[in-house]
Design an enzyme around this catalytic site. Structure first.
Site, PDB file in Angstrom:
ATOM      1  N   HIS A  32       0.830  -1.208   0.000  1.00 31.51           N
ATOM      2  CA  HIS A  32       0.000   0.000   0.000  1.00 31.51           C
ATOM      3  C   HIS A  32       0.865   1.259   0.000  1.00 31.51           C
ATOM      4  CE1 HIS A  32      -3.950  -1.996   0.984  1.00 31.51           C
ATOM      5  NE2 HIS A  32      -3.095  -2.960   1.277  1.00 31.51           N
ATOM      6  N   ASP A 128      -5.670   5.891   1.718  1.00 33.54           N
ATOM      7  CA  ASP A 128      -5.931   4.513   1.316  1.00 33.54           C
ATOM      8  C   ASP A 128      -7.386   4.195   1.620  1.00 33.54           C
ATOM      9  OD1 ASP A 128      -5.989   1.483   1.529  1.00 33.54           O
ATOM     10  OD2 ASP A 128      -3.905   1.773   0.964  1.00 33.54           O
TER      11      ASP A 128
END
Length: 467
Positions: A32, A128
């Protein structure tokens, strides 16, 4: 545009331009962090934005690699549970924990950044998508929030079926159950046995997915690390179901020359070793930055590689094998017997390994970043997915794009040997190479001026500039 399809220039940054600020907040895991920092570089270079990265203490990025960004660290308390990371494979436990522990530190940091004098207007927050708590924070502060989804469009659609199935017995089917090989009605690409791989905590996963999808729909827009031509039917469905703008400007890593934000030191000596191998002769094995395997699986894999007779490059992270520091569980005389045919490293420069002419196959855990990187370099895949989006990606690789083989039954050497032969030795492998070569060409065209990813980036820059 160079011959590898890397975007070299999209927009020149003029010194007289007033740059707006964007604040980004990545989830603190390698798969990520990488795409978020790549997105930050894209927006800084091609969108004329000042970039601030809020990040957790756990897996903190190397700030010295990004002198053009401002970094702000917040306490996440992840160290209190980090020692469970190897033994507890319930990914939702960690995600839900971070969504609780980061709320107050993140909001305090964001308020401080918004109050900074003479720093310019903050256009928006990009987080995110798995940090679903940030939607409420951004609403409280009247700050537009966009989300970065680091998995595929197909994964997001497949996740839509999980909240229902999390309340049923389908997550706990075994090979003896008649429905084990059956297709999921809401997402027929998946089998019920795939659902069981996605999580060990069905109820927790269902709750997490509900929170993530609801806050994605409440956001100001979604940024995807994919390209239109790879997932066009899925993009049409997303556009219909999510009534907010979607921007498919991936693959992010192709906007710049090969670089790394890896949290693990790369061993670059293996590139010269690859130089000694014939074209498309070598199997590259890497299961990502967080996957763990059992000692039994490790030895099955090792014995198979020793017997198959093909060159191999095998990435084994320290601690990847349960109960081992590194490679002490290798079969006796493994290194002696394989000799120069094989190499084992702790971490590799994956982009360059996949781009090397000697690499003929990528045995992967099917993380989305690795899947995209393999498509970018035209390398067919053997898929050994473990959790989360990985089984979904594997199904797309094997059944939709038909550019690889899914090892559906885990580490069974007969199946593994057949997969290697299909890709490396048979006519079917040549057909996979041709299909993935065509995808690679479409990908490169999408990044060129006027291509779908290029256009999506230009639309994203213009959209953010309106905030």
């Amino acid at each position: 545009m160079n011959t590898q399809g890397t975007v070299t220039t999209l927009r020149s940054v003029q010194p007289s331009e007033t740059r707006r600020r964007i604040i980004l907040f990545p989830l603190p895991f390698q798969g990520h962090i990488n795409p978020m920092l790549q997105l930050a570089n894209i927006l800084h270079t091609h969108g004329c934005f000042h970039i601030t990265i809020i990040h957790a203490e756990f897996n903190s990025p190397n700030c010295s690699n990004y002198p053009h960004f401002t970094f702000k660290s917040i306490k996440d308390r992840f160290s209190e549970i980090a020692d469970q990371f190897v033994t507890n494979n319930d990914v939702t436990y960690y995600l839900k924990y971070l969504n609780r522990s980061c709320v107050d530190p993140f909001k305090e940091c964001l308020i401080e950044l918004l109050a900074e004098p003479n720093k310019g207007h903050v256009s928006c927050l990009i987080t995110d998508a798995t940090f679903y708590f940030t939607q409420a924070v951004s609403d409280d502060l009247n700050l537009p929030r966009m989300v970065l989804r680091t998995s595929s469009l197909g994964c997001t659609l497949a996740y839509g079926a999980l909240p229902y199935y999390s309340k049923t017995s389908y997550f706990h089917l075994t090979k003896d159950d008649s429905d084990y090989e059956g297709l999921v009605p809401e997402y027929p690409l998946l089998k019920f046995k795939d659902i069981g791989k996605i999580t060990t905590n069905p109820q927790g996963m269902g709750e997490f997915v509900n929170n993530m999808l609801n806050t994605m729909k409440a956001s100001s827009g979604i940024i995807w690390n994919t390209f239109k031509e790879l997932e066009e039917p899925e993009l049409q469905t997303i556009t219909r179901d999510f009534e907010i703008p979607s921007f498919t400007l991936g693959p992010f890593h192709k906007y710049f020359p090969a670089s790394s934000s890896s949290l693990i030191q790369q061993d670059r000596t293996i590139l010269s070793w690859l130089d000694t191998k014939p074209p498309k002769s070598t199997i590259y094995i890497s299961f990502g930055s967080s996957t763990h395997i059992t000692e039994s699986e490790f030895q099955i894999l090792a014995n198979g590689l020793a017997n198959i007779g093909l060159p191999f490059l095998w990435v084994i992270r320290p601690g990847m094998v349960h109960g081992s520091e590194w490679i002490e569980s290798l079969p006796e005389k493994f290194l002696e017997n394989t000799g120069d045919k094989g190499r084992i490293v702790k971490w590799a420069p994956q982009h360059e390994v996949l781009a090397h002419p000697a690499t003929g196959c990528f045995w992967t855990h099917s993380g989305w970043n690795s899947t995209l990187e393999s498509i970018c370099e035209g390398v067919p895949m053997i898929c050994s997915p473990y959790f989360a989006d990985q089984p979904i990606n594997a199904r797309y690789v094997s059944h939709v794009w038909k550019i690889g083989v899914y090892l559906e039954n885990g580490f069974e050497w007969v199946e593994i040997e057949m997969a290697i032969k299909r890709i490396m030795m048979d006519t079917e492998g040549e057909e996979m190479h041709e299909r993935i070569r065509c995808l690679k060409e479409k990908l490169n065209i999408s990044l060129d001026e006027g291509g779908s990813s290029h256009q999506s980036l230009m639309k994203l820059v213009d959209y953010i500039s309106l905030f």
